[in-house]
Design a protein around this motif. Structure first.
Motif, mmCIF file in Angstrom:
data_model
loop_
_atom_site.group_PDB
_atom_site.id
_atom_site.type_symbol
_atom_site.label_atom_id
_atom_site.label_comp_id
_atom_site.label_asym_id
_atom_site.label_seq_id
_atom_site.Cartn_x
_atom_site.Cartn_y
_atom_site.Cartn_z
ATOM 1 N N ASN A 357 -20.668 47.634 29.645
ATOM 2 C CA ASN A 357 -21.784 48.551 29.429
ATOM 3 C C ASN A 357 -22.496 48.255 28.111
ATOM 4 N N ALA A 358 -21.714 47.940 27.082
ATOM 5 C CA ALA A 358 -22.317 47.604 25.794
ATOM 6 C C ALA A 358 -23.178 46.348 25.912
ATOM 7 N N LEU A 359 -22.693 45.372 26.666
ATOM 8 C CA LEU A 359 -23.461 44.136 26.858
ATOM 9 C C LEU A 359 -24.723 44.388 27.662
ATOM 10 N N VAL A 360 -24.614 45.187 28.729
ATOM 11 C CA VAL A 360 -25.788 45.478 29.560
ATOM 12 C C VAL A 360 -26.842 46.218 28.742
ATOM 13 N N LEU A 361 -26.411 47.175 27.926
ATOM 14 C CA LEU A 361 -27.364 47.902 27.095
ATOM 15 C C LEU A 361 -27.968 46.997 26.023
ATOM 16 N N THR A 362 -27.191 46.054 25.524
ATOM 17 C CA THR A 362 -27.742 45.081 24.572
ATOM 18 C C THR A 362 -28.805 44.226 25.242
ATOM 19 N N ALA A 363 -28.526 43.799 26.473
ATOM 20 C CA ALA A 363 -29.523 43.034 27.226
ATOM 21 C C ALA A 363 -30.779 43.861 27.462
ATOM 22 N N CYS A 364 -30.579 45.129 27.801
ATOM 23 C CA CYS A 364 -31.720 46.031 28.013
ATOM 24 C C CYS A 364 -32.533 46.176 26.731
ATOM 25 N N THR A 365 -31.846 46.250 25.596
ATOM 26 C CA THR A 365 -32.533 46.381 24.313
ATOM 27 C C THR A 365 -33.360 45.143 24.001
ATOM 28 N N THR A 366 -32.836 43.957 24.328
ATOM 29 C CA THR A 366 -33.604 42.730 24.071
ATOM 30 C C THR A 366 -34.882 42.708 24.909
ATOM 31 N N VAL A 367 -34.797 43.184 26.152
ATOM 32 C CA VAL A 367 -35.989 43.248 26.989
ATOM 33 C C VAL A 367 -36.972 44.271 26.428
ATOM 34 N N PHE A 368 -36.452 45.417 25.994
ATOM 35 C CA PHE A 368 -37.301 46.466 25.423
ATOM 36 C C PHE A 368 -38.040 45.949 24.184
ATOM 37 N N VAL A 369 -37.311 45.292 23.299
ATOM 38 C CA VAL A 369 -37.919 44.781 22.073
ATOM 39 C C VAL A 369 -38.981 43.739 22.406
ATOM 40 N N THR A 371 -40.731 43.443 25.039
ATOM 41 C CA THR A 371 -41.862 44.054 25.731
ATOM 42 C C THR A 371 -42.741 44.853 24.782
ATOM 43 N N PHE A 372 -42.135 45.600 23.882
ATOM 44 C CA PHE A 372 -42.890 46.535 23.051
ATOM 45 C C PHE A 372 -43.224 46.005 21.661
ATOM 46 N N TYR A 373 -42.567 44.965 21.212
ATOM 47 C CA TYR A 373 -42.857 44.459 19.874
ATOM 48 C C TYR A 373 -44.340 44.096 19.681
ATOM 49 N N PRO A 374 -44.975 43.390 20.638
ATOM 50 C CA PRO A 374 -46.401 43.110 20.458
ATOM 51 C C PRO A 374 -47.246 44.381 20.364
ATOM 52 N N SER A 381 -50.854 46.777 12.687
ATOM 53 C CA SER A 381 -51.685 45.851 11.911
ATOM 54 C C SER A 381 -52.939 45.378 12.632
ATOM 55 N N GLY A 382 -53.024 45.646 13.932
ATOM 56 C CA GLY A 382 -54.174 45.156 14.688
ATOM 57 C C GLY A 382 -54.039 43.706 15.091
ATOM 58 N N GLU A 383 -52.935 43.079 14.720
ATOM 59 C CA GLU A 383 -52.717 41.665 15.045
ATOM 60 C C GLU A 383 -52.260 41.526 16.497
ATOM 61 N N LYS A 384 -52.829 40.563 17.203
ATOM 62 C CA LYS A 384 -52.474 40.317 18.596
ATOM 63 C C LYS A 384 -51.456 39.181 18.682
ATOM 64 N N ILE A 385 -50.272 39.507 19.145
ATOM 65 C CA ILE A 385 -49.258 38.486 19.360
ATOM 66 C C ILE A 385 -48.692 38.657 20.765
ATOM 67 N N SER A 386 -47.961 37.664 21.201
ATOM 68 C CA SER A 386 -47.339 37.748 22.516
ATOM 69 C C SER A 386 -45.890 37.271 22.418
#
Length: 663
Positions: A357-369, A371-374, A381-386
């Motif tokens: 479960n800890a690993l699955v949630l870690t994987a989910c967190t990497t996808v979340f980050v 997806t939402f980091y840009p 900052s108004g900067e466009k990144i992908s």
């Protein structure tokens, strides 16, 4: 008048849902949750579902009869469109899709109300009350920001047509299954919040919630598979997963749901991991709401996105903040009341599930980050990144590999405390299969040998581990065949379902590894008679012809392919929809065993030829077959009614062991 009937029915459903939530939650808070409140709550759930169904059918009738006096129909349909896509166009737009969302939400609440009589009264009332609050929020969203029945005067003679990308069988059925998964997690969410309010989450609670989590996870699996399959053959890019933000939005609740169904099993078996189960139920539905926000807020641009109205995005964001913030606040205040009574050793199936479960949630967190980091950077900052596939492939796949390795071992560990020597004996067949297949791939693979060998070894480890679990439980080869058959028949559906899902996941992983590591691609500019080579195939562009469909114009390219004496033809199309002014592609695909010869072609803008991309995608069929077997495992586990928990039998001695809520 039909649109007005639908609109009125939705308003009435809204009013009754408000009354239901006040009655059930008010009764629970004041301690007056007597049979009258319970009876009203059940009946109200069924009435709200019936009214929402009337509303949805009214909108579908408007689409079926091309009633262009309804703005939604005018903007998303056309008289020349095939009838089946007129009907599916009901949910092929923002307003209609949200009405479908609410219909499924009220359906689940109605089923819970009709089949939850064996549940403790307080738990049922709280769960239905929380469900009704969610229904109120989403009906309010429709009525105040996304009215699908709004009229248009004067009535136009025709509509602007449905988005051509949605005029496809795969995408026509993809959203309903996806919503069944998204919305299905609302019931575990309501059970979790109800448990926090009661300060009690026991084996009875887990047994009542488990089938809802399973069915939501299963439908979401099917929905994601259908979406991936559609993107593969419709978008013409030769791949099956692009780490698109909206793809990620459906994948994140699937990951959280995967952890949830395993945690619930531990609560049910050992009365442990209660906090995990409650938090994961909240997380799974919260991520479903996040996906809704992404699709409808306008913060991203995607072929999957529906709406770009900021007002709608703010409303959905408010629902998200209220639901997630409220649930987490209650969790913070009441989590200490969920004291586990069961204990287990670190080396046990429960211990493996905790780590998994800890690993699955870690994987989910990497996808979340990713997806939402840009989006965060853009806001700050108004900067466009992908953040693209390289990040996800680098980070997520490593975690996924470790998770698969542990999943293969975890199924063979004993509950509560694992015996080391017995565990080694159980792991031996899977370990041997992994070593043998890894060595074979290392010898015969022509590139990416080490990565491919490790990946295929993991596949063998997980697949043989799933088979070994059943083999050990029925004492295969260690008891007479007749005894093994009897044991197989007596195994609970949950065991068969888990084995099937793990085996399906192994099949899926084989397809993902095959197409990722050994795909071959060729790009060529071709005219009629030209030949291109890909993976040993000689592909000739035989002809290009123009044709007309019911509501589109097309350019069809026919290819002939030859390899080692085998010869066949295949064709693809580029379609232009004049009503919308949009183009789509239909890739030319020929299945070659479990692999595909895949060809897409572009527009001859230069007059010198058509740009053609040729792919050979090995093992791609395993993607769809693996997802199907995984979903089948979910259905088998869901169908396992088993025995009603002793606490539930004592509390309701006359209740029948039936229904979804008692599974």
């Amino acid at each position: 008048m039909t649109p007005e009937i639908g609109h009125f029915a939705l308003i009435l459903a809204f009013a009754i849902a408000i009354a239901q939530s006040l009655a059930l939650l008010g009764g629970a808070v004041t301690g007056n949750a007597d049979e009258r409140f319970t009876s009203f709550g059940r009946r109200a759930s069924l009435i709200v579902f019936g009214l929402t169904l009337v509303s949805f059918l009214s909108l579908m009738n408007a689409f079926g009869h091309s009633d262009f006096s309804v703005i939604n129909v005018y903007e998303n349909s056309h008289s020349a469109k095939p009838f089946i896509y007129k009907l599916t166009g009901t949910w092929g737009n923002h307003e209609g899709s949200m009405l479908l969302w609410v219909l499924i939400l009220t359906l689940f609440s109605g089923v819970l109300a009709a089949q939850g009589r064996a549940a403790p009264r307080e738990l049922l009332n709280l769960t239905l009350g929380i469900q009704s609050l969610i229904i109120v929020a989403f009906i309010a969203f429709i009525l105040f920001t996304s009215n699908p029945f709004e009229r248009l005067f004067p009535t136009p003679t025709d509509g602007t047509g449905l988005n051509p990308l949605l005029q496809d069988p795969g995408l026509a059925i993809h959203p309903p299954f996806l919503y069944l998964g998204y919305v299905g997690f609302s019931v575990p969410f309501s059970f979790a919040v109800a448990a926090l309010i009661r300060g009690k989450a026991d084996t009875v609670w887990a047994r009542l919630m488990r089938p809802w989590a399973l069915i939501a996870w299963t439908f979401l699996t099917i929905g994601i598979m259908l979406g991936s399959w559609w993107a593969y053959y419709e978008l013409g890019w030769g791949g099956w997963w692009a780490w698109d933000p909206v793809e990620n939005a459906s994948f994140m609740p699937w990951l959280a749901g995967t952890a949830l169904i395993h945690s619930i099993r531990v609560v049910e078996r050992r009365d442990a991991m209660k906090g995990w189960a409650v938090l994961l139920a909240i997380t799974a539905f919260s991520l479903s709401l996040v996906g809704t926000f992404l699709v409808r807020s306008g913060v991203i641009t995607s072929v999957h996105a529906f709406a770009v109205d900021p007002a709608r995005g703010v409303f959905i964001l408010a629902i998200l903040v209220a639901a997630v913030g409220g649930a987490l606040t209650v969790f913070a205040a009441r989590a200490n009341s969920l004291t586990p009574t069961g204990a287990f050793a670190p080396v046990s199936r429960e211990g493996a599930l905790v780590v998994n479960n800890a690993l699955v949630l870690t994987a989910c967190t990497t996808v979340f980050v990713g997806t939402f980091y840009p989006l965060f950077i853009d806001v700050l900052s108004g900067e466009k990144i992908s953040v693209g596939a390289p990040y996800f492939n680098l980070v997520f796949t490593k975690i996924a590999g470790i998770t698969l390795a542990l999943a293969g071992a975890g199924t063979l560990l004993a509950w509560k405390r694992a015996n080391l020597s017995a565990t080694i004996r159980r792991l031996a067949p899977a370990a041997l299969a992994a070593v043998v297949t890894g060595v074979i791939v290392l010898v015969i693979a022509d590139r990416e040998r080490v990565t491919g060998a490790i990946g295929i070894a993991l596949v063998a480890w997980l697949a043989v581990g799933a088979i070994s679990e059943i083999a050990f439980r029925i004492k295969l080869f260690r008891a007479p065949v007749s005894d093994s058959v009897k044991r197989a028949k007596g195994l609970p559906g949950a065991a068969w379902g888990a084995a099937l899902s793990h085996f399906g996941l192994a099949i899926f992983a084989l397809g993902a590894i095959g197409i990722s590591l050994w795909k071959t691609e060729t790009v060529a500019l071709m005219t009629e008679g030209d030949v291109a080579e890909v993976a040993g195939y000689s592909v000739t562009l035989t002809s290009v012809e123009r044709l007309r469909g019911p509501n589109y114009e097309a350019e069809r390219a026919t290819f002939s392919a030859q390899k080692k004496g085998e010869k066949f033809s295949l064709s693809g199309e580029r379609r232009y929809y004049p009503i919308r002014g949009m183009e789509t592609s239909e890739a030319a695909i020929r299945a070659q065993g479990l692999s595909d010869l895949y060809i897409s072609f572009g527009e001859n803008t230069s007059g010198r030829g058509w740009p053609v991309r040729l792919f050979f995608n090995p093992f791609v069929a395993f993607l769809w077959w693996g997802a199907a077997v995984t979903a089948l495992g979910g259905f088998v586990a869901f169908a396992d009614r088993g025995r009603k928990p002793a606490k539930l039998r004592k509390k309701n001695p006359a209740a029948k062991p039936i229904e979804v809520a008692t599974a």
